[in-house]
Write an enzyme that holds these catalytic residues in place. Structure first.
Site, mmCIF file in Angstrom:
data_model
loop_
_atom_site.group_PDB
_atom_site.id
_atom_site.type_symbol
_atom_site.label_atom_id
_atom_site.label_comp_id
_atom_site.label_asym_id
_atom_site.label_seq_id
_atom_site.Cartn_x
_atom_site.Cartn_y
_atom_site.Cartn_z
ATOM 1 N N ARG A 32 0.742 -1.218 0.032
ATOM 2 C CA ARG A 32 -0.095 0.002 0.086
ATOM 3 C C ARG A 32 0.787 1.262 0.109
ATOM 4 O O ARG A 32 0.371 2.346 0.760
ATOM 5 C CB ARG A 32 -1.001 0.193 1.061
ATOM 6 C CG ARG A 32 -1.973 -0.821 1.254
ATOM 7 C CD ARG A 32 -3.226 -0.270 0.754
ATOM 8 N NE ARG A 32 -4.428 -1.313 0.812
ATOM 9 C CZ ARG A 32 -5.568 -1.134 1.067
ATOM 10 N NH1 ARG A 32 -5.807 -0.338 2.140
ATOM 11 N NH2 ARG A 32 -6.389 -2.231 1.388
ATOM 12 N N ARG A 36 -3.706 6.603 0.832
ATOM 13 C CA ARG A 36 -3.941 7.863 1.544
ATOM 14 C C ARG A 36 -3.146 8.544 2.593
ATOM 15 O O ARG A 36 -3.450 9.926 2.774
ATOM 16 C CB ARG A 36 -5.426 7.639 2.114
ATOM 17 C CG ARG A 36 -6.625 7.720 1.406
ATOM 18 C CD ARG A 36 -7.725 7.045 2.218
ATOM 19 N NE ARG A 36 -7.334 5.646 2.545
ATOM 20 C CZ ARG A 36 -8.357 4.895 3.358
ATOM 21 N NH1 ARG A 36 -9.647 5.356 3.747
ATOM 22 N NH2 ARG A 36 -7.833 3.711 3.647
ATOM 23 N N ARG A 45 -7.257 11.796 -5.503
ATOM 24 C CA ARG A 45 -8.438 11.051 -4.998
ATOM 25 C C ARG A 45 -9.639 12.036 -4.823
ATOM 26 O O ARG A 45 -10.771 11.458 -5.089
ATOM 27 C CB ARG A 45 -8.151 10.278 -4.049
ATOM 28 C CG ARG A 45 -8.970 9.359 -3.206
ATOM 29 C CD ARG A 45 -9.679 8.390 -4.106
ATOM 30 N NE ARG A 45 -10.488 7.299 -3.176
ATOM 31 C CZ ARG A 45 -11.897 7.842 -3.024
ATOM 32 N NH1 ARG A 45 -12.371 9.000 -3.887
ATOM 33 N NH2 ARG A 45 -12.603 7.099 -2.373
ATOM 34 N N ASP A 81 -7.187 -2.633 -6.854
ATOM 35 C CA ASP A 81 -7.391 -3.292 -5.740
ATOM 36 C C ASP A 81 -8.179 -4.727 -6.218
ATOM 37 O O ASP A 81 -8.348 -4.957 -7.087
ATOM 38 C CB ASP A 81 -8.869 -2.510 -5.172
ATOM 39 C CG ASP A 81 -9.252 -2.659 -3.811
ATOM 40 O OD1 ASP A 81 -8.386 -2.276 -2.778
ATOM 41 O OD2 ASP A 81 -9.787 -3.907 -3.527
ATOM 42 N N TYR A 158 -15.202 -11.214 0.544
ATOM 43 C CA TYR A 158 -16.000 -9.962 -0.002
ATOM 44 C C TYR A 158 -17.163 -10.352 -0.880
ATOM 45 O O TYR A 158 -18.163 -9.655 -0.663
ATOM 46 C CB TYR A 158 -14.901 -9.003 -0.704
ATOM 47 C CG TYR A 158 -13.991 -8.564 0.365
ATOM 48 C CD1 TYR A 158 -14.317 -7.324 1.016
ATOM 49 C CD2 TYR A 158 -12.937 -9.049 0.143
ATOM 50 C CE1 TYR A 158 -13.313 -6.680 1.995
ATOM 51 C CE2 TYR A 158 -11.683 -8.287 1.237
ATOM 52 C CZ TYR A 158 -12.068 -7.185 1.921
ATOM 53 O OH TYR A 158 -11.189 -6.566 2.864
#
Ligand code: CP3
Length: 354
Positions: A32, A36, A45, A81, A158
């Site tokens: 990652r 962010r 973003r 992702d 998921y």
């Protein structure tokens, strides 16, 4: 190492270490590493949704390159992702509700399963390949481009839960009451993942990684019976593409006991497990692999002296473990509150010590 082995992509330190060859320097990257915690990521973003960002090659390439501009890294991981293939399979992905990803049409029955499509990777996920090619054009030749996918079980979790989960109750309902839906879904995801990773290598990926974040949510018995075979099938198939492949079984050491017979080049070790223990377990089950990891990503909120001390501690852990190769990394993804300067301390300490 024989000179004949130091040709082509094994000149890349990450690729060499992954194959157990001597790298020209100690390879390091961060799971990652785009995200962010970087203000330049948040700026991009703020203008587009997460899915749009992943599906627009110029933007995906831009955020993939952001950490490479700041830090002396040996790899980029393509910005995407693990849930992007679920979109190509017919689900809708959003991050609107604050807490993690949300997928529409959760798969809880044979009828839900029948709704899913098998995508054609080049057509339906081609934007990821384009982003890889675009990014690679701006990377240095010794830096490796990492392609990735979620492992079948983590993606299935998921798809079944419709998002993040605490107890994975819907997954376990299928496992214990309607198993053929779960195994059918795992096989479909396995096929999709093979096509998807093959497309990424054809587009320029120098290495592949399979994220199995939730591998620790099953008993060892259920993992071995239901999840291991499809995971092995994916790894065996994509390894034939000639690039090194890394498997990340999240959430603790116990999963490592279940990996006998897995065909893989690198095991990425969760931060909870000491590398020396991971190595002992893997050797015990007959796996001679390189290791990746496994600084606790939360260490990066500490002061500089502490961060540097933990880098040195990890290097002595590597010496104790003595794997055939090691790739320096965190033991899970960087968190949004990570101070960007702490990555520079990690890299400079690694370079000073090696
Ligand atoms: O730099 C990189 O590592 C490449 C990009 C990458 C992302 N997700 C970007 C992302 C990678 C490799 C992943 C993998 C991923 N995604 C995993 C496996 C690794 C792990 O962390 O265990 C998992 C389980 C996911 C699923 C996922 N995607 C979750 C749970 C979330 C929400 C996280 C959160 O804190 O909100 C995402 C969204 C996501 N994926 C973000 C990023 C940068 C944040 C989205 C945003 O910008 O709003």
């Amino acid at each position: 190492m024989g000179d004949e082995l130091m040709t082509g992509s094994s000149q890349k330190p990450l690729v060499a270490a992954a194959f157990g060859l001597k790298p020209s320097r100690y390879p390091i990257w961060f799971m990652r590493q785009a995200g962010r915690y970087l203000p330049e990521y948040r700026a991009v973003r703020s203008k587009v949704s997460f899915t749009e960002l992943c599906q627009t090659p110029a933007l995906a390439a831009e955020v993939t390159l952001q950490p490479l501009r700041r830090y002396d890294l040996d790899a980029a991981i393509i910005f995407s992702d693990i849930l992007i293939p679920c979109v190509a399979m017919g689900q809708t992905l959003s991050f609107d509700k604050g807490e993690g990803p949300v997928l529409s049409h959760p798969v809880r029955s044979q009828a839900d399963f029948a709704y899913l499509k098998r995508p054609v990777a080049e057509r339906d996920l081609g934007y990821v390949g384009e982003a890889i090619a675009k990014t690679k054009a701006s990377m240095r030749p010794e830096q490796a481009m990492i392609g990735f996918a979620g492992a079948p079980f983590t993606v299935a979790s998921y798809m079944i839960e419709g998002g993040s989960s605490k107890n994975f109750t819907e997954v376990k309902k299928l496992l214990f009451t309607d198993r053929s839906v779960l195994t059918g879904l795992l096989d479909l995801i396995g096929d999709v993942t093979i096509d998807y990773l093959t497309m990424q290598v054809r587009s320029g990926a120098d290495a592949l990684m399979l994220f199995d974040t939730w591998a620790g949510q099953l008993t060892g018995l259920d993992y071995r019976e239901v999840v291991f075979p499809v995971t092995k099938r994916v790894l065996d198939t994509v390894r034939q593409l000639g690039v090194p492949v890394t498997y990340f079984p999240g959430q603790g050491a116990d999963r490592l006991f279940e990996l006998a017979g897995l065909g893989v080049d690198v095991i990425s070790v969760d931060w909870r497990t000491r590398l020396s223990n991971a190595q002992r377990i893997l050797q015990g089950v007959g796996l001679d692999v390189s290791l990746q990891g496994n600084l606790d990503p939360q260490i990066l909120i500490g002061p500089e002296a502490m961060v540097r001390e933990r880098v040195r501690a990890l290097l002595s852990e590597v010496r104790a473990a003595n794997p055939r190769g090691h790739i320096f990394n965190v033991g899970h993804g960087l968190l949004p509150h990570t101070p960007p300067e702490s990555l520079s301390w990690v890299i400079s300490e690694l370079r000073a010590q090696t």
